[in-house]
Design a protein around this motif. Structure first.
Motif, PDB file in Angstrom:
ATOM      1  N   MET B 439       0.825  -1.194   0.000  1.00 40.52           N
ATOM      2  CA  MET B 439       0.000   0.000   0.000  1.00 40.52           C
ATOM      3  C   MET B 439       0.862   1.248   0.000  1.00 40.52           C
ATOM      4  O   MET B 439       0.562   2.223  -0.655  1.00 40.52           O
ATOM      5  CB  MET B 439      -0.922  -0.004   1.213  1.00 40.52           C
ATOM      6  N   LYS B 442       2.359   1.646  -3.367  1.00 43.22           N
ATOM      7  CA  LYS B 442       1.387   1.610  -4.451  1.00 43.22           C
ATOM      8  C   LYS B 442       1.810   0.623  -5.536  1.00 43.22           C
ATOM      9  O   LYS B 442       1.684   0.892  -6.726  1.00 43.22           O
ATOM     10  CB  LYS B 442       1.200   2.993  -5.086  1.00 43.22           C
ATOM     11  N   ASN B 483      -9.857  -5.602   6.807  1.00 30.93           N
ATOM     12  CA  ASN B 483      -9.993  -4.399   6.008  1.00 30.93           C
ATOM     13  C   ASN B 483      -8.739  -4.154   5.180  1.00 30.93           C
ATOM     14  O   ASN B 483      -8.822  -3.663   4.044  1.00 30.93           O
ATOM     15  CB  ASN B 483     -10.271  -3.191   6.910  1.00 30.93           C
ATOM     16  N   ALA B 486      -8.991  -6.267   2.274  1.00 29.84           N
ATOM     17  CA  ALA B 486      -9.955  -5.687   1.334  1.00 29.84           C
ATOM     18  C   ALA B 486      -9.301  -4.589   0.513  1.00 29.84           C
ATOM     19  O   ALA B 486      -9.473  -4.506  -0.712  1.00 29.84           O
ATOM     20  CB  ALA B 486     -11.158  -5.140   2.104  1.00 29.84           C
ATOM     21  N   ARG B 487      -8.536  -3.751   1.177  1.00 32.97           N
ATOM     22  CA  ARG B 487      -7.858  -2.678   0.438  1.00 32.97           C
ATOM     23  C   ARG B 487      -6.876  -3.245  -0.561  1.00 32.97           C
ATOM     24  O   ARG B 487      -6.706  -2.718  -1.658  1.00 32.97           O
ATOM     25  CB  ARG B 487      -7.106  -1.777   1.400  1.00 32.97           C
ATOM     26  N   GLN B 490      -8.216  -4.166  -3.878  1.00 29.77           N
ATOM     27  CA  GLN B 490      -8.398  -3.046  -4.803  1.00 29.77           C
ATOM     28  C   GLN B 490      -7.159  -2.792  -5.637  1.00 29.77           C
ATOM     29  O   GLN B 490      -7.224  -2.185  -6.702  1.00 29.77           O
ATOM     30  CB  GLN B 490      -8.702  -1.760  -4.019  1.00 29.77           C
ATOM     31  N   PRO B 524     -17.148  -7.995  -0.888  1.00 32.15           N
ATOM     32  CA  PRO B 524     -17.513  -6.739  -1.550  1.00 32.15           C
ATOM     33  C   PRO B 524     -16.419  -6.159  -2.445  1.00 32.15           C
ATOM     34  O   PRO B 524     -16.701  -5.817  -3.599  1.00 32.15           O
ATOM     35  CB  PRO B 524     -17.853  -5.804  -0.388  1.00 32.15           C
ATOM     36  N   PRO B 525     -15.167  -6.044  -1.981  1.00 35.05           N
ATOM     37  CA  PRO B 525     -14.194  -5.462  -2.904  1.00 35.05           C
ATOM     38  C   PRO B 525     -14.012  -6.290  -4.161  1.00 35.05           C
ATOM     39  O   PRO B 525     -13.791  -5.744  -5.252  1.00 35.05           O
ATOM     40  CB  PRO B 525     -12.896  -5.416  -2.088  1.00 35.05           C
ATOM     41  N   PHE B 528     -16.870  -5.448  -6.552  1.00 36.85           N
ATOM     42  CA  PHE B 528     -16.734  -4.171  -7.256  1.00 36.85           C
ATOM     43  C   PHE B 528     -15.602  -4.195  -8.278  1.00 36.85           C
ATOM     44  O   PHE B 528     -15.700  -3.564  -9.334  1.00 36.85           O
ATOM     45  CB  PHE B 528     -16.576  -3.025  -6.254  1.00 36.85           C
ATOM     46  N   LEU B 531     -17.196  -5.692 -11.203  1.00 35.47           N
ATOM     47  CA  LEU B 531     -18.105  -4.781 -11.904  1.00 35.47           C
ATOM     48  C   LEU B 531     -17.317  -3.771 -12.733  1.00 35.47           C
ATOM     49  O   LEU B 531     -17.734  -3.378 -13.825  1.00 35.47           O
ATOM     50  CB  LEU B 531     -19.018  -4.077 -10.899  1.00 35.47           C
TER      51      LEU B 531
END
Lengths: 190, 790
Positions: B439, B442, B483, B486-487, B490, B524-525, B528, B531
């Motif tokens: 994170m 990046k 969490n 989850a991040r 992404q 959930p992540p 999305f 999607l």
């Protein structure tokens, strides 16, 4: 001069990992007097982060928020203005300005801050102003394909409010501003 | 007993200081009157206080310092004397008449200092004489301080290159010889202390030895300051002689201290060039010496040296530093099979840091180090030692910090193998470190293979590793962990849709093993991300000649359906419902009617069967109505079925106000602005009328239950909706209808049984104002509003 940050729909961590670094470096503690948050943070870490920016934090509940105790809507007075907050998933049709105007009349506020659509909007009608600060992380939205990270800073000064919208477009922060004036100070007259 | 000892020591020290000061006083008197004989007499008496055996090194030092100060004055006097014509040679002779040997030698050194300064004899001769005479004192503490004195006074008089004492006969070689000899003798004295006295006082002795170690080490400092020592002399003379003494003294304390001293005191370039010799000494040391610490410090120094400038790196390559160190460590570990695992890991950790600094591009070296670690760890149980696991975390974090890029670390084949040996707690810690590194930097993880490797590494967070019950994990910690996973999800992305789909499937495979507690965080992540991929594919033309296997939105929706389903089983029905609706909207955008219908069906089933909490129902209904309102993909039949159900649910909500609001929200299902075939004015009116009936019922209930009618807010809301559709041109909404609603509200507000509600009043007032405003607008809108009386 009172600075109010209007921000929301971050959807961390469901749809975005974090606030864009350029926004993070702009939002420093001590500069803002109030924070108005439309909801869908979604987790406590984001709540705590906002608290460090400014202790006066007002949040309404978004449908994905971890903390279900946030209220459905909230009103507060800042200076000469009455502000209302509502996430917006409860207002059908979503994003419909007339329906939002009804909510504004019902809450009896000059400025209604709402979210859910992730689209920045600042709209004036006879009853006042509706502001949607968009999504601060540019999170996925079923509503629109074009989501740039954005938030709003309101400068409330007497009967005038200047709305600054900050958008992150192609890696650069662009600022725009809109002026609104209230016509009288009496609470229910215009 | 011990307390007495300390008290006694204080007494003796005080007595010694008193004696010293008294004699010093007389000595000064003699100095003032240029009385050499008396000066010598009293100085000798003064120095006799240093003959004591009663003081610990710490206290002896205090006495010594006072004597030292006095001797400086004496030295100045001696210098004056020689200027006045007294011969230094005679003086040198004279002081040797002092009765006791210790004062005699202190005085000799003092005169010696003046002697060298006078240059009447070569420095080397005087120095040689002094260093040998000092052998007369074999008592460790006294001898050490005496030789320390010699070192101090001779310090600036060594025949170093460029010094005034350099001559044809005197060279730096002599200076080195002197210092080495002093050092050797001092070390012998120091080591001898270990064996003095009874065995039960060993601890006390070792403490005293520790207090004295800097006296011995000082000599090495002096050596390091001698300008004339170049690399060759260091290699040929200095290092071998020092090491000889260190190895031969066979004393654990001395060996540890002196090895470390050598490493700290001499320049890093020298260490590099003498690496063989230096490393060769280690196996010769006593087995109890803490070699790993010394070796680690050596590697640390060399790492810092490498980091200081890129110019020095070729040197490292030239001397093959890495392989030498690697071998040395291997030998040490082999020689000490009982070395605790913490020691092994510390060594490899230092070596890895060294490798990362010196050979950043040689991933194979780093991998080698990790491999050696794995070998040593294998065959053992999972680590229990807290310190050891901490070290392993440090070991594994080093490549992350250096490369700033998990992708590179993933290339180290032994990296995951090391992680195997961590207990599940530490595994999680390490996994968190990895995620934080990603994170912070990046890092984009952009292929399914890398995702696979990454998830293998962090599996401690993804699923329960132990089958056995483990302690309750702290709620908040668990949330934070999940969490962060989850991040992380992404950040997994590839621009190539095929690859991205593979990534999604890989992640899905892993998180589905996570169990019911983790799915609400991780699903959930992933949904999305999927999607977003659907959107990306929408932008691309459907290729009719595309392969069967290529990714299509349909395929993704199938995966999504199965994925969200897992949430319904947990139970997490509200979350599942929300996600199904999101998928439905996405399917709508892709014009996939059956898929969208299927998602709606799933959502409705969840609503009917799983969501029983009133508040949750209200939110769910709003989402259902809001989503359905935006669907344009449904044909009439499907739309009707879904709408009918939605209105049904709305009317069955528990609280009347909620019912009312949901029902009038449904009115929007029959009138969508941008879809001309969805403008059923009658059904809209039916909804609004139904809402009115419910509002009425609410009023009656309130009357019955509380004795007063409830607030008129609901009526005002419905009035606003009437106005909404009126403006949109719904012919069923007549002026008359609006008018009668206004009257109804007004009557209610003024009736006796009405509740005072300023908010409702304000709402009604602003609604009326709005109507007035619309009237004033003029044009079509103004005309519409004209007939309404407010």
């Amino acid at each position: 001069m009172v600075l109010v940050l209007a921000i929301g729909d971050l959807n961390i961590p469901h749809r975005a990992p974090d606030l864009p670094p350029k926004f993070k470096s702009m939002l420093v503690p001590g500069k803002i007097q109030h924070i108005i948050c439309t909801g869908n943070l979604c987790i406590k870490e984001v709540h705590d982060y906002f608290k460090t920016l400014c202790p006066d934090l007002h949040i309404t509940r978004g449908e994905y928020d971890e903390d279900s105790r946030y209220p459905e809507n909230k009103t507060l007075t800042i200076g000469q203005f009455k502000l209302g907050i509502c996430h917006g998933h409860q207002v059908i049709p979503w994003g419909d300005l007339d329906s939002l105007a009804m909510v504004q009349r019902q809450l009896d506020v000059d400025i209604l801050v709402t979210g859910h659509t992730h689209q920045f909007k600042a709209y004036k009608h006879e009853g006042g102003v509706v502001i949607n600060p968009g999504s601060a992380t540019g999170a996925y939205s079923s509503f629109t394909y074009d989501v740039n990270p954005s938030f709003v800073l309101m400068d409330i000064d007497g009967l005038r409010v200047v709305v600054y919208v900050y958008e992150l477009i192609d890696g650069e922060v662009k600022v725009d501003k809109i002026d609104f004036k209230k016509t009288a100070t009496a609470p229910s007259a215009h | 007993m011990i307390a007495d000892g300390v008290e006694d020591e204080e007494k003796w020290l005080a007595a010694g200081i008193a004696g010293l000061q008294q004699n010093a006083f007389y000595m000064h008197r003699a100095l003032d009157s240029n009385n050499l004989r008396d000066a010598l007499k009293y100085s000798a008496q003064m120095l006799s206080e240093l003959r004591t055996s009663r003081l610990s090194p710490h206290k002896y030092y205090e006495l010594y310092m006072r004597a030292f100060d006095e001797l400086r004055k004496l030295e100045m006097f001696f210098k004056e004397e020689t200027r006045r014509g007294c011969s230094i040679v005679d003086l040198y002779e004279l002081v040797q008449h002092a009765g006791n040997i210790l004062p005699r030698l202190y005085l000799l050194c003092t005169v010696g200092s003046v002697y060298i300064k006078s240059k009447e004899a070569p420095a080397k001769d005087v120095l040689k004489d002094l260093v040998e005479m000092c052998r007369g004192i074999q008592h460790p503490v006294r001898g050490l301080f005496l030789r320390s004195y010699l070192a101090q006074v001779s310090r600036d008089k060594l025949p170093d290159i460029g010094s005034e004492y350099e001559g044809d006969a005197d060279t730096v070689v002599d200076a080195v010889e002197f210092v080495l000899q002093n050092f050797t003798e001092m070390n012998k004295l120091w080591v001898r202390m270990q064996h003095q006295g009874p065995a039960r006082e060993k601890e006390k002795r070792e403490k005293e030895r520790s207090e004295l170690r800097d006296l011995v080490g000082k000599n090495l400092h002096v050596l390091s300051q001698i300008e004339g020592i170049d690399l060759d002399m260091y290699k040929e003379t200095v290092l071998p002689r020092v090491l000889e003494q260190v190895v031969n003294c066979k004393d654990e304390i001395a060996q540890y201290y002196l090895m470390d001293c050598i490493i700290q005191v001499f320049p890093d370039e020298y260490h590099l060039q003498t690496l063989d010799v230096l490393l060769g000494a280690f196996p010769q040391l006593q087995p109890t010496v803490d070699i790993k610490t010394v070796l680690s410090r050596l590697m640390e120094r060399l790492s810092n040296y490498a980091a200081s400038s890129a110019d020095v790196l070729p040197e490292f390559l030239q001397v093959e530093a890495f392989s030498k160190l690697n071998n040395a460590i291997g030998k040490v570990i082999e020689a000490q099979p009982d070395m605790p695992i913490l020691g092994v890991i510390t060594l490899y950790s230092s070596l890895l840091t060294f490798t990362l600094h010196v050979h950043p591009d040689r991933l194979d070296y780093a991998d080698q180090v990790l491999g050696a670690c794995v070998k040593k760890l294998s065959g053992k149980e999972k680590l229990e030692d807290k310190k050891a696991t901490k070290q392993i975390v440090a070991l594994l974090s080093a490549p992350l910090d250096k490369y700033n890029d998990i992708v590179t670390a993933l290339k180290l084949s032994n990296y995951p193998r090391v992680m195997e040996y961590l207990d599940s707690e530490t595994n999680k810690v390490m996994a968190t470190v990895i995620i934080q590194s990603i994170m912070k930097n990046k890092t984009r993880i952009s292929t399914a293979d890398r995702v696979e490797a990454l998830f293998e590494l962090i599996k401690g967070l993804i699923k329960d590793l132990d089958d056995a019950f483990h302690d309750e994990v702290d709620e908040d910690d668990f949330k934070e962990e999940q969490n962060s996973v989850a991040r992380l999800i992404q950040l997994l992305h590839s621009d190539d849709p095929e690859e991205m789909f593979k990534i999604i499937c890989t992640v899905r495979k892993h998180i589905l093993g996570g169990g019911p507690k983790r799915l609400p965080f991780t699903v959930p992540p992933l949904v999305f991300s999927s999607l977003k991929l659907v959107r990306q594919l929408q932008g691309q033309e459907e290729n009719p000649f595309g392969e069967e296997e290529s990714t299509t939105p349909k395929k993704i929706f199938q995966v999504l359906n199965q994925t969200v389903e897992t949430l319904s089983n947990i139970p997490a029905p509200e979350l599942a419902l929300q996600l199904f609706l999101q998928c439905a909207e996405a399917a709508n955008d892709c014009d996939l009617e059956p898929v969208a219908y299927e998602f709606f069906t799933q959502a409705y089933i969840l609503y009917e069967e799983e969501i029983s909490d009133s508040r949750a129902q209200v939110t769910a209904i709003h989402l259902i109505i809001g989503t359905l309102q935006r669907m344009h993909v449904f044909g009439v039949e499907n739309r009707d079925t879904l709408t009918h159900k939605a209105t049904g649910y709305s009317a069955k909500l528990l609280k009347k106000p909620d019912q009312c609001r949901a029902v009038y929200a449904c009115s929007h299902l029959f009138w969508v602005d941008d879809q001309d075939n969805v403008k059923d004015g009658e059904r809209v009116l039916l909804c609004l009328k139904r809402a009115l009936r419910i509002a009425n019922a609410a009023q009656q209930m309130s009357n019955a239950a509380r004795g007063s009618a409830g607030s008129v807010t609901l009526f005002v809301e419905i009035l606003n909706k009437y106005l909404y559709f009126f403006e949109k041109g719904n012919p069923q909404i007549t002026v008359a209808a609006i008018q009668s609603l206004i009257e109804l509200i007004t009557t209610e507000m003024h009736s006796d049984s009405s509740t005072l509600d300023p908010a409702a009043d304000a709402f009604f007032a602003s609604t009326l104002r709005y109507m007035e405003f619309q009237k004033q607008k003029g044009g079509a809108i103004g005309e519409k509003y004209e007939p309404i009386k407010v």
